[in-house]
Design an enzyme around this catalytic site. Sequence first.
Site, PDB file in Angstrom:
ATOM      1  N   THR A 134       0.875  -1.288  -0.222  1.00 31.02           N
ATOM      2  CA  THR A 134       0.003  -0.006   0.082  1.00 31.02           C
ATOM      3  C   THR A 134       0.787   1.198  -0.104  1.00 31.02           C
ATOM      4  OG1 THR A 134      -1.955  -0.927   1.290  1.00 31.02           O
ATOM      5  CG2 THR A 134      -1.462   1.317   1.459  1.00 31.02           C
ATOM      6  N   VAL A 180     -12.759  -5.708   1.142  1.00 29.35           N
ATOM      7  CA  VAL A 180     -12.372  -4.267   1.215  1.00 29.35           C
ATOM      8  C   VAL A 180     -11.153  -4.347   2.561  1.00 29.35           C
ATOM      9  CG1 VAL A 180     -12.840  -2.136   1.890  1.00 29.35           C
ATOM     10  CG2 VAL A 180     -14.074  -3.432   0.135  1.00 29.35           C
ATOM     11  N   GLY A 181     -10.270  -3.482   2.463  1.00 28.39           N
ATOM     12  CA  GLY A 181      -9.344  -3.878   3.792  1.00 28.39           C
ATOM     13  C   GLY A 181      -9.502  -2.321   4.391  1.00 28.39           C
ATOM     14  N   THR A 223      -0.557   0.373   7.418  1.00 25.56           N
ATOM     15  CA  THR A 223      -0.333  -0.687   6.267  1.00 25.56           C
ATOM     16  C   THR A 223      -0.196  -2.016   6.720  1.00 25.56           C
ATOM     17  OG1 THR A 223       1.104  -1.298   4.496  1.00 25.56           O
ATOM     18  CG2 THR A 223       2.320  -0.142   5.952  1.00 25.56           C
TER      19      THR A 223
HETATM   20  C1  SD4 Z   1      -5.091  -3.917   3.211  1.00 25.11           C
HETATM   21  N1  SD4 Z   1      -3.680  -2.488   4.384  1.00 25.11           N
HETATM   22  O1  SD4 Z   1      -5.902  -3.854   1.985  1.00 25.11           O
HETATM   23  C2  SD4 Z   1      -3.989  -2.988   3.101  1.00 25.11           C
HETATM   24  C3  SD4 Z   1      -2.740  -3.795   2.343  1.00 25.11           C
HETATM   25  C4  SD4 Z   1      -1.593  -3.161   2.761  1.00 25.11           C
HETATM   26  O2  SD4 Z   1       0.753  -3.562   3.018  1.00 25.11           O
HETATM   27  O3  SD4 Z   1      -1.232  -2.364   3.552  1.00 25.11           O
HETATM   28  N2  SD4 Z   1      -0.359  -4.018   2.666  1.00 25.11           N
HETATM   29  O4  SD4 Z   1      -5.415  -4.568   4.021  1.00 25.11           O
END
Ligand code: SD4
Length: 344
Positions: free
Chosen positions: A205, A234-235, A256
């Site tokens: 991210t 969805v994150g 992240t």
């Molecule tokens: C998620 N937080 O969709 C994001 C992915 C991410 O390093 O940050 N990856 O969960």
Amino acid sequence: MAINRRNFINLSSLGIAGFSLQGFINTNQVKVQKPIVIATWDAGINANKGAWEVLSKGGTALDAVEKGVMVTEDEISCCVGLGANPDRDGHVTLDASIMDHEFNCGSVAFLEKIKHPISVARKVMEKTPHVMLVGEGAQQFALSQGFTLESGNLSETADKAYKEWLKKSTYKPVINVERQSPTSQLEDKYKAPTRFANGDWNHDTIGMVALDIHGNLSGSCTTSGAGFKLRGRVGDSPIIGAGLYVDNEVGAVVATGQGEDVIRVAGASAVVEHMRQGKTPQEACRLVVEKIKRIKKEKANDIQVCFIALNKNGAYGSYALHDGFNFAVQSNDENKLINAPYNY
Ligand code: SD4
């Protein structure tokens, strides 16, 4: 006064109370470091350059955090923008959010075939009475705002990764253990040594927070989420208070890592609240990471979560559950990568 390494060393050798290596703050006489921008992972170096073009000319933090992460959305990486890894059905679906210094915020989730989700999130914030649009509705809205529908074809890198994933088709999110993505487009001088390379790196991210010359904070976050995720997943990144939060009186935070576990603790908002209680940015990030570790018990071994935080004085900090997370800081024309402290 320009805050540089020599000032850090002088102040620290004098033992001035409140001095912190994670940024610059003197609690007796607060000096505000501005403008400043920080962003997640090694991709943050290039993203910061985009943001700095705005900040160094006296532009707003809001414009800076949009322009900054657009740089990463344009790069072909496995994890941000249309070049990213798809979901398990082979479609790239994107999440993004943006927030300014007055609690205005906008986000999009499960958005397909649009190149700059961060800019759609900003339009949601500025042109609608809503905070969040998802899926087909978000795409329709984007088209109504003049965004172009892209092809939906996978990038060469993502196509290869997807075909490889299909051979096993297992869904097991893997923590980010490498400081640089396999598709990193960084100049060599910024490349950090890759540690614990296991070839399984699968999500990332770009998150960014900035303080402008006017003393205002803003933040942004954009991602394709977890690679090969369930369709519709969805994150945390588009969830205001989880992946991103800004309170101009206190600070700005972006997350992240494993989004589900950031959502559970309203992560970014929780970090801001710790800063409100007087914690430094790094301490505030650490307290929330430790909470996630407590909640997850032995499962904390299998996830990565990381926060970066910037307070209203321009002091910054970060903390990660595991080794391997880094972030980029740009101020006073210097743009550098810092390895975050970690729990494990
Ligand atoms: C998620 N937080 O969709 C994001 C992915 C991410 O390093 O940050 N990856 O969960």
